[in-house]
Write a protein that holds these residues in place. Structure first.
Motif, PDB file in Angstrom:
ATOM      1  N   LEU A 140       0.819  -1.212   0.000  1.00 28.27           N
ATOM      2  CA  LEU A 140       0.000   0.000   0.000  1.00 28.27           C
ATOM      3  C   LEU A 140       0.857   1.269   0.000  1.00 28.27           C
ATOM      4  CD1 LEU A 140      -2.775  -1.048   2.541  1.00 28.27           C
ATOM      5  CD2 LEU A 140      -2.977  -0.870   0.058  1.00 28.27           C
ATOM      6  N   LYS A 141       2.151   1.108   0.263  1.00 31.67           N
ATOM      7  CA  LYS A 141       3.032   2.274   0.281  1.00 31.67           C
ATOM      8  C   LYS A 141       3.465   2.692  -1.121  1.00 31.67           C
ATOM      9  CE  LYS A 141       4.576   2.255   4.921  1.00 31.67           C
ATOM     10  NZ  LYS A 141       5.634   2.751   5.806  1.00 31.67           N
ATOM     11  N   ASP A 142       3.274   1.826  -2.099  1.00 29.11           N
ATOM     12  CA  ASP A 142       3.720   2.154  -3.456  1.00 29.11           C
ATOM     13  C   ASP A 142       2.792   1.496  -4.473  1.00 29.11           C
ATOM     14  OD1 ASP A 142       5.129   3.073  -5.594  1.00 29.11           O
ATOM     15  OD2 ASP A 142       6.937   1.890  -5.247  1.00 29.11           O
ATOM     16  N   ILE A 143       1.540   1.941  -4.476  1.00 27.97           N
ATOM     17  CA  ILE A 143       0.556   1.298  -5.349  1.00 27.97           C
ATOM     18  C   ILE A 143       0.761   1.647  -6.818  1.00 27.97           C
ATOM     19  CG2 ILE A 143      -1.186   1.069  -3.541  1.00 27.97           C
ATOM     20  CD1 ILE A 143      -2.593   3.510  -4.703  1.00 27.97           C
ATOM     21  N   ASN A 144       1.401   2.773  -7.101  1.00 28.58           N
ATOM     22  CA  ASN A 144       1.625   3.145  -8.499  1.00 28.58           C
ATOM     23  C   ASN A 144       2.511   2.136  -9.216  1.00 28.58           C
ATOM     24  OD1 ASN A 144       0.074   5.459  -8.349  1.00 28.58           O
ATOM     25  ND2 ASN A 144       1.785   6.788  -7.832  1.00 28.58           N
ATOM     26  N   ALA A 145       3.441   1.556  -8.489  1.00 31.84           N
ATOM     27  CA  ALA A 145       4.396   0.638  -9.117  1.00 31.84           C
ATOM     28  C   ALA A 145       3.736  -0.612  -9.675  1.00 31.84           C
ATOM     29  CB  ALA A 145       5.479   0.248  -8.105  1.00 31.84           C
ATOM     30  N   VAL A 146       2.610  -1.012  -9.087  1.00 33.12           N
ATOM     31  CA  VAL A 146       1.977  -2.266  -9.504  1.00 33.12           C
ATOM     32  C   VAL A 146       0.787  -2.049 -10.442  1.00 33.12           C
ATOM     33  CG1 VAL A 146       2.730  -3.475  -7.430  1.00 33.12           C
ATOM     34  CG2 VAL A 146       0.491  -2.347  -7.446  1.00 33.12           C
ATOM     35  N   GLN A 147       0.531  -0.822 -10.824  1.00 31.90           N
ATOM     36  CA  GLN A 147      -0.598  -0.566 -11.712  1.00 31.90           C
ATOM     37  C   GLN A 147      -0.534  -1.342 -13.026  1.00 31.90           C
ATOM     38  OE1 GLN A 147      -3.406   1.162 -10.635  1.00 31.90           O
ATOM     39  NE2 GLN A 147      -2.159   0.923  -8.779  1.00 31.90           N
ATOM     40  N   PRO A 148       0.667  -1.548 -13.614  1.00 30.25           N
ATOM     41  CA  PRO A 148       0.715  -2.333 -14.858  1.00 30.25           C
ATOM     42  C   PRO A 148       0.259  -3.782 -14.685  1.00 30.25           C
ATOM     43  CG  PRO A 148       2.727  -1.052 -14.596  1.00 30.25           C
ATOM     44  CD  PRO A 148       1.991  -0.966 -13.300  1.00 30.25           C
ATOM     45  N   LEU A 149       0.185  -4.264 -13.448  1.00 29.22           N
ATOM     46  CA  LEU A 149      -0.175  -5.656 -13.196  1.00 29.22           C
ATOM     47  C   LEU A 149      -1.667  -5.866 -13.024  1.00 29.22           C
ATOM     48  CD1 LEU A 149       2.583  -6.585 -10.566  1.00 29.22           C
ATOM     49  CD2 LEU A 149       2.640  -6.975 -13.039  1.00 29.22           C
ATOM     50  N   ILE A 150      -2.406  -4.785 -12.882  1.00 28.54           N
ATOM     51  CA  ILE A 150      -3.830  -4.926 -12.584  1.00 28.54           C
ATOM     52  C   ILE A 150      -4.683  -4.148 -13.587  1.00 28.54           C
ATOM     53  CG2 ILE A 150      -3.408  -5.247 -10.123  1.00 28.54           C
ATOM     54  CD1 ILE A 150      -4.289  -2.335  -9.706  1.00 28.54           C
ATOM     55  N   GLU A 151      -5.939  -4.511 -13.647  1.00 31.02           N
ATOM     56  CA  GLU A 151      -6.911  -3.799 -14.487  1.00 31.02           C
ATOM     57  C   GLU A 151      -8.217  -3.701 -13.719  1.00 31.02           C
ATOM     58  OE1 GLU A 151      -9.145  -4.093 -18.847  1.00 31.02           O
ATOM     59  OE2 GLU A 151      -7.439  -5.417 -18.383  1.00 31.02           O
ATOM     60  N   ILE A 152      -8.600  -2.493 -13.383  1.00 35.99           N
ATOM     61  CA  ILE A 152      -9.842  -2.285 -12.640  1.00 35.99           C
ATOM     62  C   ILE A 152     -11.010  -2.334 -13.616  1.00 35.99           C
ATOM     63  CG2 ILE A 152     -11.136  -0.681 -11.184  1.00 35.99           C
ATOM     64  CD1 ILE A 152      -8.450   0.371 -10.170  1.00 35.99           C
ATOM     65  N   PRO A 153     -11.992  -3.216 -13.378  1.00 37.61           N
ATOM     66  CA  PRO A 153     -13.109  -3.371 -14.314  1.00 37.61           C
ATOM     67  C   PRO A 153     -13.944  -2.095 -14.441  1.00 37.61           C
ATOM     68  CG  PRO A 153     -13.010  -5.186 -12.749  1.00 37.61           C
ATOM     69  CD  PRO A 153     -12.080  -4.135 -12.246  1.00 37.61           C
ATOM     70  N   GLU A 154     -14.637  -1.991 -15.575  1.00 41.76           N
ATOM     71  CA  GLU A 154     -15.561  -0.882 -15.789  1.00 41.76           C
ATOM     72  C   GLU A 154     -16.793  -1.065 -14.898  1.00 41.76           C
ATOM     73  OE1 GLU A 154     -15.162   1.797 -17.728  1.00 41.76           O
ATOM     74  OE2 GLU A 154     -13.122   1.086 -18.147  1.00 41.76           O
ATOM     75  N   PRO A 155     -17.460   0.027 -14.512  1.00 43.55           N
ATOM     76  CA  PRO A 155     -18.679  -0.077 -13.690  1.00 43.55           C
ATOM     77  C   PRO A 155     -19.762  -0.895 -14.401  1.00 43.55           C
ATOM     78  CG  PRO A 155     -17.898   2.197 -13.781  1.00 43.55           C
ATOM     79  CD  PRO A 155     -17.100   1.426 -14.780  1.00 43.55           C
ATOM     80  N   VAL A 156     -20.587  -1.572 -13.615  1.00 44.27           N
ATOM     81  CA  VAL A 156     -21.673  -2.393 -14.168  1.00 44.27           C
ATOM     82  C   VAL A 156     -23.017  -1.901 -13.638  1.00 44.27           C
ATOM     83  CG1 VAL A 156     -20.162  -4.405 -14.293  1.00 44.27           C
ATOM     84  CG2 VAL A 156     -21.590  -4.066 -12.264  1.00 44.27           C
ATOM     85  N   LYS A 157     -24.070  -2.250 -14.349  1.00 44.15           N
ATOM     86  CA  LYS A 157     -25.432  -2.056 -13.849  1.00 44.15           C
ATOM     87  C   LYS A 157     -25.743  -3.251 -12.953  1.00 44.15           C
ATOM     88  CE  LYS A 157     -26.359   1.720 -16.174  1.00 44.15           C
ATOM     89  NZ  LYS A 157     -26.574   3.013 -15.478  1.00 44.15           N
ATOM     90  N   ALA A 158     -26.050  -3.002 -11.703  1.00 47.50           N
ATOM     91  CA  ALA A 158     -26.162  -4.064 -10.718  1.00 47.50           C
ATOM     92  C   ALA A 158     -27.177  -5.128 -11.120  1.00 47.50           C
ATOM     93  CB  ALA A 158     -26.505  -3.481  -9.349  1.00 47.50           C
ATOM     94  N   GLU A 159     -28.360  -4.714 -11.551  1.00 51.77           N
ATOM     95  CA  GLU A 159     -29.425  -5.680 -11.871  1.00 51.77           C
ATOM     96  C   GLU A 159     -29.019  -6.563 -13.040  1.00 51.77           C
ATOM     97  OE1 GLU A 159     -33.172  -3.813 -12.422  1.00 51.77           O
ATOM     98  OE2 GLU A 159     -33.269  -3.017 -10.368  1.00 51.77           O
ATOM     99  N   GLN A 160     -28.435  -5.945 -14.083  1.00 52.20           N
ATOM    100  CA  GLN A 160     -28.029  -6.720 -15.247  1.00 52.20           C
ATOM    101  C   GLN A 160     -26.886  -7.657 -14.905  1.00 52.20           C
ATOM    102  OE1 GLN A 160     -29.658  -6.637 -18.278  1.00 52.20           O
ATOM    103  NE2 GLN A 160     -28.382  -8.438 -18.690  1.00 52.20           N
ATOM    104  N   PHE A 161     -25.965  -7.183 -14.081  1.00 48.97           N
ATOM    105  CA  PHE A 161     -24.834  -8.019 -13.677  1.00 48.97           C
ATOM    106  C   PHE A 161     -25.310  -9.241 -12.909  1.00 48.97           C
ATOM    107  CE2 PHE A 161     -21.644  -9.328 -10.571  1.00 48.97           C
ATOM    108  CZ  PHE A 161     -20.549  -9.567 -11.389  1.00 48.97           C
ATOM    109  N   LEU A 162     -26.250  -9.018 -11.995  1.00 47.23           N
ATOM    110  CA  LEU A 162     -26.780 -10.121 -11.198  1.00 47.23           C
ATOM    111  C   LEU A 162     -27.467 -11.147 -12.087  1.00 47.23           C
ATOM    112  CD1 LEU A 162     -27.219 -11.210  -8.339  1.00 47.23           C
ATOM    113  CD2 LEU A 162     -29.368  -9.929  -8.263  1.00 47.23           C
ATOM    114  N   LYS A 163     -28.136 -10.662 -13.106  1.00 48.63           N
ATOM    115  CA  LYS A 163     -28.850 -11.549 -14.027  1.00 48.63           C
ATOM    116  C   LYS A 163     -27.875 -12.395 -14.852  1.00 48.63           C
ATOM    117  CE  LYS A 163     -32.086 -11.426 -17.929  1.00 48.63           C
ATOM    118  NZ  LYS A 163     -32.901 -10.535 -18.803  1.00 48.63           N
ATOM    119  N   ASP A 164     -26.767 -11.784 -15.264  1.00 47.13           N
ATOM    120  CA  ASP A 164     -25.829 -12.458 -16.161  1.00 47.13           C
ATOM    121  C   ASP A 164     -24.744 -13.242 -15.437  1.00 47.13           C
ATOM    122  OD1 ASP A 164     -27.238 -11.260 -18.198  1.00 47.13           O
ATOM    123  OD2 ASP A 164     -25.816  -9.607 -18.432  1.00 47.13           O
TER     124      ASP A 164
END
Length: 281
Positions: free
Chosen positions: A254-278
């Protein structure tokens, strides 16, 4: 005890935030010299503790030199690693912790990320104390792991013609041009047949991801360098079956979160009802 009201130190952020917190708890003033490019999470901690922060346009080495100059000019007590000998005495206590947590025995092998060589020397000093007291029978095999882009200790292990090159690595806390505890670290490595390993930034980040996903430990790149060294020796078959191995992790991810950004991909927001359905497991 000594009536010291102001303490100065150079830091890439970890030692500085710790010192700032200690000073805040004791009503002392902390002055922390940091490279301007230090991770914001570390700088935030320092500022929240109320310390005076001095961002230096340059490297950790420049920040170190400024802190020493402040001490020489104004007589401010200096906490710098490799300048204040008490830092080695403090860092050696990790060896006592390891000894105690391993049922009053020493591990066979210890991997330590190294920058200026102070933590490495502290680990050696602690186990040397235990050895001289007769509490252990031999020194553990200690491996100094450095980033390929900041390897000024281990690159000089087998030569008398010392040379130092500018550092460049994702592991900011072990990014050092001139290791300030160079001679002590090299002496310990030589006297006790220690070993040096250089790992690439890609290996450091990959090891960090494996450590987090596989073991539930999120450490910053400067710490996961040690784990990268462990993985290298494991792959090379250098670690015998049944060996007791310690990998020293020295800083939270947590002291250097910028360094690991290339390793992760934060998902795009979802519509809760549609996500639950799918959603399917």
């Amino acid at each position: 005890e000594k009536g010291i009201d102001t303490i100065v130190a150079a830091s890439t952020g970890n030692a500085g935030s710790s010192l700032a917190g200690v000073c805040a708890s004791q009503g002392q003033k902390a002055i922390i010299c940091v490279p301007a490019a230090a991770p914001k999470a570390k700088l935030t901690q320092i500022l929240m503790y109320g310390a005076q922060i001095i961002p230096v346009d340059g490297t950790y080495d420049d920040a170190f030199d400024l802190s020493v100059a402040l001490t020489e000019k104004h007589g401010i007590f200096n906490r710098n690693t490799a300048y204040n000998p008490f830092t080695i005495e403090g860092k050696k206590t990790v060896s006592f912790e390891i000894f105690r947590q391993m049922n009053f025995s020493a591990p066979d092998r210890i991997f330590v990320s190294s920058g200026d060589g102070v933590i490495l020397s502290g680990v050696y000093k602690g186990f040397e104390d235990l050895l001289q007291l007769g509490l252990i029978s031999k020194m553990p095999h200690i491996i100094s792991v450095q980033a390929e882009g900041s390897n000024n200790i281990i690159r000089n292990m087998f030569t008398d013609a010392y040379s130092f090159v500018p550092s460049k690595t994702v592991a900011d806390s072990i990014s050092v041009d001139l290791p300030r505890n160079f001679y002590m670290a090299l002496d310990f490595l030589t006297r006790y047949n220690g070993e040096g390993i250089a790992v690439s930034d890609d290996e450091i980040l990959s090891a960090g991801k494996e450590l987090t996903v596989g073991n539930g430990v999120f450490a910053e790149p400067a710490a996961t360098a040690a784990y990268a060294g462990f993985l290298n020796q494991k792959a090379e078959g250098k670690i015998a079956k049944g060996e007791k191995v310690v990998v020293l992790l020295t800083g939270s991810g947590l002291k250097d979160i910028n360094a690991v950004q290339p390793l992760i991909e934060i998902p795009e927001p979802v519509k809760a009802e549609q996500f639950l359905k799918d959603f399917e497991l």
